[in-house]
Design an enzyme around this catalytic site. Sequence first.
Site, PDB file in Angstrom:
ATOM      1  N   HIS A  89      -4.982  -4.943  -0.434  1.00 47.65           N
ATOM      2  CA  HIS A  89      -4.835  -3.777  -1.303  1.00 47.65           C
ATOM      3  C   HIS A  89      -4.943  -4.135  -2.773  1.00 47.65           C
ATOM      4  CE1 HIS A  89      -2.890  -2.537   2.493  1.00 47.65           C
ATOM      5  NE2 HIS A  89      -3.666  -1.492   2.281  1.00 47.65           N
ATOM      6  N   SER A 124       0.792  -1.226   0.000  1.00 43.83           N
ATOM      7  CA  SER A 124       0.000   0.000   0.000  1.00 43.83           C
ATOM      8  C   SER A 124       0.825   1.278   0.000  1.00 43.83           C
ATOM      9  CB  SER A 124      -0.949   0.014   1.197  1.00 43.83           C
ATOM     10  OG  SER A 124      -0.211   0.053   2.401  1.00 43.83           O
ATOM     11  N   LYS A 181     -12.129  -1.508   1.753  1.00 47.03           N
ATOM     12  CA  LYS A 181     -11.239  -0.881   0.779  1.00 47.03           C
ATOM     13  C   LYS A 181     -11.855  -0.841  -0.613  1.00 47.03           C
ATOM     14  CE  LYS A 181      -7.451  -1.778   3.793  1.00 47.03           C
ATOM     15  NZ  LYS A 181      -6.169  -2.268   4.055  1.00 47.03           N
TER      16      LYS A 181
END
Length: 146
Positions: free
Chosen positions: A72, A44, A103
């Site tokens: 991610h 990330s 996310k």
Amino acid sequence: MPPSSTASACARPTNTATSTWTLCHSSLPQKHRLRLVATDGAFSMDGDIAPLREICQLAQKYDALVFIDECHATGFLGPNGRGTDELLGVMDKVTIINSTLGKALGGAAGGYTTGPKPLIDLLRQRSRPYLFSNSLPPAVVGCASK
């Protein structure tokens, strides 16, 4: 690591799989019945992608399992958004995938782990966060499985 653990660990920088793996492999005893290589799929802070093809080749060479954290990468990497393993064509070589339903999937609750059934059964029986949490709302499961 708890004092009673017999596991060995070896950390490596994100982009030097071969040289560090060789160093780790030569310094770790052969007494362990299981080897596990754990890495993020996408890092990330820098946006780097793990060299999964190379990691999987080395894991196969040294009879190790591959675990990737796809928090991610889930939802946007790979042709179908399945993550780094799909992007790099190594889906059949990764044993365990852990990710979040937050996310990239819109901030939903929860997460998931995929892997061999005996491992998942063990996690269901022994994982304290799993045991003491509520089940996911049906709408979250429906959206995440599409």
